[in-house]
Design an enzyme around this catalytic site. Structure first.
Site, PDB file in Angstrom:
ATOM      1  CG  HIS A  36      -1.962   1.029   1.238  1.00 33.42           C
ATOM      2  ND1 HIS A  36      -3.122   0.897   0.516  1.00 33.42           N
ATOM      3  CD2 HIS A  36      -2.034   2.226   1.858  1.00 33.42           C
ATOM      4  CE1 HIS A  36      -3.871   1.977   0.703  1.00 33.42           C
ATOM      5  NE2 HIS A  36      -3.243   2.794   1.511  1.00 33.42           N
ATOM      6  CB  SER A  52      -8.666   2.111  -3.531  1.00 29.11           C
ATOM      7  OG  SER A  52      -7.386   1.882  -2.988  1.00 29.11           O
ATOM      8  CG  HIS A  53     -10.628   3.884   2.413  1.00 34.14           C
ATOM      9  ND1 HIS A  53     -11.193   4.297   3.580  1.00 34.14           N
ATOM     10  CD2 HIS A  53      -9.300   3.813   2.664  1.00 34.14           C
ATOM     11  CE1 HIS A  53     -10.251   4.487   4.486  1.00 34.14           C
ATOM     12  NE2 HIS A  53      -9.098   4.205   3.961  1.00 34.14           N
ATOM     13  CG  ASP A  67      -4.121  12.258  -0.128  1.00 33.92           C
ATOM     14  OD1 ASP A  67      -3.222  12.413   0.716  1.00 33.92           O
ATOM     15  OD2 ASP A  67      -4.533  11.133  -0.477  1.00 33.92           O
ATOM     16  N   GLY A 108      -2.438   9.082  -8.495  1.00 31.16           N
ATOM     17  CA  GLY A 108      -3.193   7.842  -8.538  1.00 31.16           C
ATOM     18  C   GLY A 108      -2.821   6.911  -7.419  1.00 31.16           C
TER      19      GLY A 108
END
Lengths: 233, 743
Positions: free
Chosen positions: B47, B92-93, B115, B531
């Site tokens: 990650h 993503s989460h 972010d 990204g």
């Protein structure tokens, strides 16, 4: 002519109200931090929408304790025009400037959508240019906009002409289907007995320019400008 | 929690291989202690380190005249002129949202917002790409309810409108949903800030919420597959507090209007660890940090927990020495914790102290530049050939095409998503010019005449069948959506959602998709500026379709010239632009899945040269006000695109009468539902017909006039006909009905 836009921790429609006042209605507007305890120099007060204090405890329950609310009460008591929009309405209810309370929407969901409003009175500083019977297309965006009051209060609101807006169909009928949140008697906005304090769940500042899909909300701000001008402000 | 002795076994529990553990020992010249092991494990997790993806991500074009910040920062930044820029990213989460949908989705939104505002930008819009399992899967309804409420709960409270996105369903997501959140902000060039810790002696300042024990090892969780014990990982999901984030947002933007700071970064995945080491790494510096000064929510936290906590709504700031009081005054005004916890050093070491002792001492480079990078083996899956085989002639022809048409338009994938969008505040900040429901969301940029168009897109069935072509299509289609709104695509961000990269078949999907995306980006001159990669989207060994979600950002110089996908007025003429690209393409189509229960064949072919010309033409036609609507053919083919232009109008449905644009010999169901790339349905005023046709010529775009807007029916002459009002009703009700939700 100068309007105050109150800013509490968690206010989030403050910039939108400021924009509509300053760049659409042409009013000199200024942000006022909630810790200020004076509204000297202002001719109108906007309590904007948002999630003050995260809606924690109860909507508006913490914001009503901010120092600026003491000044708002004095300002309103002297007949100054005050409008609370969405969370601003909730704060005015909690502060006791308007009667009743808000509970969670009947759908148990947040609702953001255009609705239609039937205007019932032009006695407030914010509806002077909106003839009773007018239908406005204005968006709502809230989770707790289900207006509640006991029967006696509702009766007295209607009796004294304090219901300013009701949710209606596009052709002006007051029906259950047209009610986005379950509010008692389709109430979308009310004023105090004197008429100078207005609370409304729908967002006139979001529909003050044609490019946004409706400019009906502009009439609320234009009414305020006319009202102040008539009084030499 | 207690300190525990470190061993190769303990390292394995932290997701580190034996080889990686050895590498740590070599880099340190000794065994790591427990805290250091924790730090390495999160920083070297997939990650945070991108160890399996890094070599492939280099294939993306990342430069361009507008690029002010490419990948590697908290968010990418593109110049939009007049001294302004847009900053955006998607993240993503997925794993947290499957385990705890409300908080998982909410903190996904919170993370992406941070972010963006950490770059100095004020967020003005969010979009989400959501993928769930089958609508009738027992868990789907619960997940849809929770995820949508979580996004609404966070986004609405902080006051950033959620203006669009996609919601789709497929069996492959039954055990692993995807929640990809995108945010875009506006920033003046001179107010752009980066996550850098430069200037030896400058103070390191912690601001925001207090640190608790929540979210410890979130990054590591996101770097492993799911199994039947995943429910037990619920405590690794963070809990969001959008009210605190709203305060943090306002306080940070207020601070950024001063010049008191040097760098700033949010504490996202791997919290204090990643923010401190990454900021030092970018500046080539080191730091000394005292954990006793970290504001703490719970008692008795040990260094391991303090360094790994993923408590939300926290930021790390490096300020100019002597300006600490200015920083403190602003955060205290907003009732937020603020504490000087250390300082920048010049020796490239990250040192962490606690109760007077050094509890971690790691070279910054060891965690960043010297982290492992893998070129994992990749191999085309053996099943790929059989997946791609499809004999259209063998498909039974439906007897009632109108019924199939209604069924496709009302399946949850295609149906009206108002149930979702009504829960999101999509109008706040008063910039939203196109409400959710068109090909792209369009916002104005106040103070200018400009507009921003955004679209998120990915057809994962195409990617499953051919990841290279599927990757190209994801880029082309999102760019086409933006061009259909009249905007020029200027850059994209992506979420690359894949299975376990240690499997060669998954790595092949990943590589191929990236290569396809990169090729399309080159052809359309669109850089990738930010990204995220999400691997290990597998449950019980079963992977999702490869899903490289693309969020495209477009610029309109004149926002008033934007277009929508729905027909404007009765009597308008309807055209197909790019009609020579029509063909029988059923591979991966919605029709094949919904009517025949198959995901097979090959995705429709893409001609990048045609795509580029088509999109240039669309923008020219919008800019010269030659068209009243533009909508591309995608899922459901010609028939569904036509239906959408008729019934998605906010003012109510309208009919249309068109000819069948396919040759008569082609089966009617294939003509209706074949999915073609590079074809767009346009409409214009009758008087504008000739001007429109003339405008297409220099771009060499084949135009075919197919019909006219109006009437009670949507009628493809000689093929099928449905009542516009009936279809409208079925489409409006399909989502709640298909999922068994209350209206």
């Amino acid at each position: 002519m100068k309007a105050a836009v109150l800013v509490f921790p968690g206010s989030n429609c403050d910039h939108d109200a400021y924009h509509a006042l300053k760049y659409v209605a042409g009013v000199d507007a200024e942000f006022v931090w909630h810790k200020q305890s004076s509204l000297a120099g202002f001719d109108a007060v906007v309590v904007p929408g948002g999630f003050t204090y995260g809606d924690y405890l109860r909507t508006g329950a913490l914001a009503k304790l901010s120092p600026v609310m003491g000044a708002v009460k004095r300002f309103a008591g002297e007949g100054g025009p005050v409008i609370g929009i969405c969370n601003g309405f909730q704060i005015l209810l909690e502060a006791g400037l308007l009667p009743g309370a808000m509970i969670v929407n009947g759908s148990l969901h947040f609702v953001c959508d255009y609705v239609y409003l039937a205007a019932e009175t032009s006695r407030t500083p914010f509806t002077g240019r909106i003839p009773p019977g007018s239908i406005l297309k204005v968006p709502v965006a809230h989770y707790q906009g289900n207006y509640f009051a006991d029967e006696k209060t509702l009766f007295s609101l209607e009796e004294r002409g304090q219901v300013v807006f009701r949710y209606c169909t596009p052709d002006g009928r007051i029906t259950e289907d047209a009610n986005p949140n379950g509010s008692a008697r389709n109430i979308a906005g009310i004023c105090n007995e004197a008429g100078n304090v207005l609370g409304m769940m729908p967002h006139p500042e979001r529909c003050a320019e044609a490019v946004l899909g409706s400019e009906d909300g502009r009439q609320v701000f234009d009414s305020m400008v006319s009202w102040l001008k008539e009084r030499g402000k | 929690m207690r300190e525990m002795p470190v061993s190769p076994e303990r390292a394995r529990e932290h997701g580190l291989s034996g080889e990686e553990f050895e590498r740590i020992r070599t880099l340190l010249g000794r065994d790591p202690n427990f805290t250091e092991l924790g730090i390495f494990s999160v920083m070297w997790s997939e990650h945070c380190s991108y160890k399996s993806s890094r070599i492939h991500l280099k294939k993306f074009p990342t430069r361009g005249p507008r690029v002010l910040q490419g990948p590697g920062e908290n968010a990418g930044i593109l110049d939009i002129g007049e001294g302004l820029a847009v900053s955006f990213k998607m993240e993503s989460h997925n794993h947290p949202s499957y385990i705890e949908p409300y908080q998982g989705a909410a903190t996904g939104v919170g993370g992406i917002l941070r972010d963006v505002f950490t770059m100095g930008a004020r967020p003005i819009a969010s979009l989400d790409s959501l993928r769930f399992g089958r609508p009738d899967h027992p868990r789907t309804r619960y997940l849809v309810n929770g995820v949508v409420a979580g996004i609404a709960g966070y986004g609405n409270c902080i006051g950033v409108p959620t203006v669009g996105g996609e919601v789709s369903f497929d069996e492959c997501y039954d055990g692993n949903i995807l929640v990809n959140a995108f945010t875009l902000g506006i920033v003046r060039h001179e107010r752009i800030w980066r996550g850098t810790a430069s200037g030896v002696g400058n103070p390191v300042i912690y601001v925001g919420s207090k640190t608790g024990r929540d979210g410890i090892h979130g990054a590591t969780m996101a770097s492993g597959e799911f199994d039947e014990k995943s429910e037990e990982k619920r405590p690794t999901v963070q809990v969001g507090d959008p009210f605190t984030e709203k305060l943090l947002l306002e306080a940070c933007l207020e601070l950024m209007r001063t010049d008191a700071i040097v760098g700033i970064q949010d504490m996202g995945a791997a919290g204090l660890t990643s923010s401190s080491f990454e900021m030092a790494s970018r500046a080539g510096t080191g730091f000394l940090m005292d954990l006793d000064r970290v504001p703490q929510r719970e008692e008795g936290m040990i260094p391991y927990e303090l360094m790994l906590s993923e408590s939300q709504e926290r930021m790390l700031i490096v300020a100019k020495k002597g300006r600490e009081d200015e920083v403190r005054a602003i955060f205290e005004k907003w009732d937020l914790d603020v504490s000087v916890i250390g300082e920048v050093t010049g020796d490239g070491m990250g040192r962490v102290q606690w109760r007077g002792e050094t509890v971690a001492e790691i070279p910054v480079a060891a965690l960043t530049d010297q982290a492992p990078v893998y070129d994992r083996p990749s191999a085309r899956p053996a099943v790929q050939d059989s997946l791609q085989s499809l004999d259209p002639a063998g498909l039974p022809a439906p007897s009632d095409l109108a019924e199939v048409w209604v069924r496709l338009m009302s399946c949850p994938e295609m149906a009206d998503k108002k149930w979702v969008f009504r829960q999101y505040d999509h109008m706040i900040r008063t910039n939203t010019l196109v409400l959710p429901g068109s090909d792209a969301a369009v916002l104005r940029v106040k103070g200018t005449g400009k507009g921003i168009a955004m679209s998120v897109d990915c057809n994962s069935r195409y990617c499953r069948l051919d990841p290279f072509v599927g990757g190209m299509i994801a880029v082309c289609e999102s760019a086409r959506n933006v061009s259909c709104a009249g905007a020029e695509p200027i850059g994209l961000t992506d979420c690359l959602n894949f299975g376990n990269p240690e499997k060669p078949e998954i790595m092949w999907q990943f590589r191929s998709a990236i290569e396809g995306m990169a090729k399309a980006c080159e052809a359309l001159s669109v850089p990738v500026v930010s990204g995220n990669v999400s691997f290990y989207n597998e449950t019980m060994g079963k992977g999702i379709h490869p899903t490289p979600t693309v969020a495209m950002v477009g610029l309109l110089e004149d926002a008033s010239r934007h277009l929508v996908q729905w027909f404007d007025a009765e009597g308008d003429r309807i055209f197909l632009a790019g009609a020579d690209r029509l063909g029988v393409h059923l591979g991966g189509s919605l029709y094949l899945r919904e009517a025949h229960g198959k995901v097979a064949g090959t995705p429709p072919p893409v001609d990048l040269d045609h795509e580029r010309r088509l999109q240039e033409f669309l923008r020219a036609a919008a800019s010269d006000r030659l068209v009243s609507s533009a909508h591309d053919l995608s899922e459901g083919g010609f028939a569904c695109a036509l239906a959408e232009s008729c019934i998605t109008r906010p003012d109510g449905a309208v009919g249309a009468r068109v000819v069948n644009p396919f040759a008569e010999a082609i089966r009617a169901d294939f003509a209706m539902f074949s999915e073609c790339q590079g074809v767009v349905l346009l409409s214009c005023r009758p008087a504008g017909r000739d001007a429109l046709l003339a405008a297409a010529r220099p771009f060499r775009i084949t135009m075919v006039e197919v019909g006219v807007v109006g009437g009670e029916h949507i009628d493809i002459e000689g093929v099928a006909r449905v009542g516009a009002a009936d279809l409208h009703k079925a489409w409006r009700e399909g989502f709640a009905k298909g999922l068994g939700l209350d209206g």
